[in-house]
Design an enzyme around this catalytic site. Structure first.
Site, PDB file in Angstrom:
ATOM      1  CD  GLN A 103       6.966 -14.288   2.603  1.00 35.98           C
ATOM      2  OE1 GLN A 103       7.814 -14.714   1.834  1.00 35.98           O
ATOM      3  NE2 GLN A 103       6.962 -14.591   3.900  1.00 35.98           N
ATOM      4  CG  HIS A 121       4.384 -12.966  -2.663  1.00 32.61           C
ATOM      5  ND1 HIS A 121       4.979 -13.941  -1.894  1.00 32.61           N
ATOM      6  CD2 HIS A 121       5.330 -12.010  -2.839  1.00 32.61           C
ATOM      7  CE1 HIS A 121       6.230 -13.588  -1.621  1.00 32.61           C
ATOM      8  NE2 HIS A 121       6.472 -12.434  -2.173  1.00 32.61           N
ATOM      9  CB  CYS A 129      -7.343  -7.557 -17.886  1.00 30.50           C
ATOM     10  SG  CYS A 129      -7.244  -7.506 -19.680  1.00 30.50           S
TER      11      CYS A 129
HETATM   12  N1  APR Z   1       3.359 -23.192  11.941  1.00 27.01           N
HETATM   13  C1  APR Z   1       4.355 -22.280  11.675  1.00 27.01           C
HETATM   14  N2  APR Z   1       5.286 -22.449  10.702  1.00 27.01           N
HETATM   15  C2  APR Z   1       5.240 -23.596   9.999  1.00 27.01           C
HETATM   16  C3  APR Z   1       4.260 -24.597  10.235  1.00 27.01           C
HETATM   17  C4  APR Z   1       3.293 -24.347  11.252  1.00 27.01           C
HETATM   18  N3  APR Z   1       2.335 -25.226  11.522  1.00 27.01           N
HETATM   19  N4  APR Z   1       4.492 -25.640   9.375  1.00 27.01           N
HETATM   20  C5  APR Z   1       5.574 -25.296   8.619  1.00 27.01           C
HETATM   21  N5  APR Z   1       6.027 -24.076   8.995  1.00 27.01           N
HETATM   22  C6  APR Z   1       7.163 -23.325   8.445  1.00 27.01           C
HETATM   23  C7  APR Z   1       8.232 -24.175   7.780  1.00 27.01           C
HETATM   24  O1  APR Z   1       9.181 -24.642   8.715  1.00 27.01           O
HETATM   25  C8  APR Z   1       8.834 -23.222   6.758  1.00 27.01           C
HETATM   26  O2  APR Z   1       9.936 -22.518   7.310  1.00 27.01           O
HETATM   27  O3  APR Z   1       6.659 -22.499   7.424  1.00 27.01           O
HETATM   28  C9  APR Z   1       7.695 -22.222   6.480  1.00 27.01           C
HETATM   29  C10 APR Z   1       7.095 -22.323   5.084  1.00 27.01           C
HETATM   30  O4  APR Z   1       8.096 -21.950   4.180  1.00 27.01           O
HETATM   31  P1  APR Z   1       7.807 -21.935   2.601  1.00 27.01           P
HETATM   32  O5  APR Z   1       7.135 -23.165   2.205  1.00 27.01           O
HETATM   33  O6  APR Z   1       9.102 -21.585   1.959  1.00 27.01           O
HETATM   34  O7  APR Z   1       6.746 -20.753   2.433  1.00 27.01           O
HETATM   35  P2  APR Z   1       6.999 -19.159   2.398  1.00 27.01           P
HETATM   36  O8  APR Z   1       8.120 -18.773   3.269  1.00 27.01           O
HETATM   37  O9  APR Z   1       5.695 -18.527   2.639  1.00 27.01           O
HETATM   38  O10 APR Z   1       7.399 -18.961   0.855  1.00 27.01           O
HETATM   39  C11 APR Z   1       7.641 -17.660   0.393  1.00 27.01           C
HETATM   40  O11 APR Z   1       7.758 -18.458  -1.876  1.00 27.01           O
HETATM   41  O12 APR Z   1       6.894 -20.003  -3.298  1.00 27.01           O
HETATM   42  C12 APR Z   1       6.941 -18.657  -3.029  1.00 27.01           C
HETATM   43  O13 APR Z   1       5.395 -16.916  -3.493  1.00 27.01           O
HETATM   44  C13 APR Z   1       5.573 -18.080  -2.728  1.00 27.01           C
HETATM   45  O14 APR Z   1       4.885 -16.599  -0.939  1.00 27.01           O
HETATM   46  C14 APR Z   1       5.660 -17.728  -1.238  1.00 27.01           C
HETATM   47  C15 APR Z   1       7.135 -17.494  -1.028  1.00 27.01           C
END
Ligand code: APR
Length: 242
Positions: A103, A121, A129
């Site tokens: 993602q 994503h 463009c």
């Molecule tokens: N190692 C592993 N996991 C971790 C770490 C780490 N050091 N630090 C944080 N995390 C975990 C958190 O606990 C959380 O569950 O990573 C996760 C990040 O979650 P999000 O911030 O929601 O990111 P993500 O799941 O990639 O979001 C999905 O949402 O905003 C949109 O398009 C964007 O691709 C993104 C999608």
């Protein structure tokens, strides 16, 4: 130690696997210095999705959106793949059929050496463009004038999937196909809340894959995975990169 026993079990299982999917989210890149979205220090705590990450926001104010993405691009360009990215790159060489389904838009899996990468994503180092749909690799960290223009005269946008937009069907269908065929599926660093990406681990469970989660926090996947490891990405990698 329970964790070490679980990791030994996982290693045993992995030895006999052929079709592997590594599904990643922002958490895998956090220890490289890239903020996640929903953690207490996450991007969506400080910035408004509706002002920065929707097609409507871009239509309303492309300069504001571009300025934010250039700020993120500059930060990401300063970061390096961490030990977990490098582990996955090593796995791609060791296993018959491994695909990274991410993602993340940060390009760190490719920079770590993975070739089999599906970017659900998009990628912040590409532009598209809005007139001729031409997609180009572009590592510029600034432009003489915002929004930048395509040779056709059309406005360029970051090649990113924004909220309310559909994923590229070719990429999504491939990700679904690989999740259905996987015998080993590992989810690293995602909150498992954004769909359709978040459906992939459950598709793999449905298809009988051995599904593992690595995340310091619990998610909707935790109780459904065979193994849910409460640890950070580099901590997980440390069990393999001795
Ligand atoms: N190692 C592993 N996991 C971790 C770490 C780490 N050091 N630090 C944080 N995390 C975990 C958190 O606990 C959380 O569950 O990573 C996760 C990040 O979650 P999000 O911030 O929601 O990111 P993500 O799941 O990639 O979001 C999905 O949402 O905003 C949109 O398009 C964007 O691709 C993104 C999608």
């Amino acid at each position: 130690m329970e964790e070490e026993r679980q990791i030994e079990e996982l290693k045993e299982r992995l030895k006999n696997c052929k079709n592997i999917v590594v599904f990643t989210g922002a958490g895998i890149s956090k220890e490289s210095g890239i903020p996640t979205f929903r953690d207490s220090d996450g991007l969506w705590r400080n910035f408004k999705i509706e002002e920065l990450a929707t097609p409507e926001a871009f239509e309303e104010d492309p300069v504001r959106v571009w300025s934010w993405y250039l700020w993120r691009k500059e930060k990401i360009a300063e970061c390096k793949p961490n030990s977990c990215h490098l582990l996955i790159s090593k796995w791609e060489k060791e296993f018959e059929n491994l695909w990274v389904v991410t993602q993340n838009i940060d390009n760190l899996h490719r920079r770590a050496g993975n070739n089999n990468v599906l970017e659900l994503h998009g990628n912040i180092f590409y532009t598209r463009c809005i007139n001729c749909f031409d997609v180009k690799e572009d590592h510029s960290l600034s432009y003489p004038k915002l929004p930048p223009k395509c040779q056709c005269g059309g406005i360029l946008r970051p090649h990113i999937v924004w909220f309310g937009e559909a994923l590229d069907p070719n990429i999504l269908n491939k990700a679904i196909e690989f999740s259905q065929k996987a015998d080993f599926f590992i989810s690293i660093g995602t909150s498992t809340v954004v769909y359709p990406a978040a459906s992939l681990p459950f598709i793999a469970i449905q298809a009988g894959a051995y599904v593992v989660e690595v995340n310091p926090e619990k998610t909707s996947l935790s109780k459904n995975a065979v193994l849910s490891l409460r640890m950070k990405a580099t901590e997980f990698a440390s069990f393999f990169l001795i």
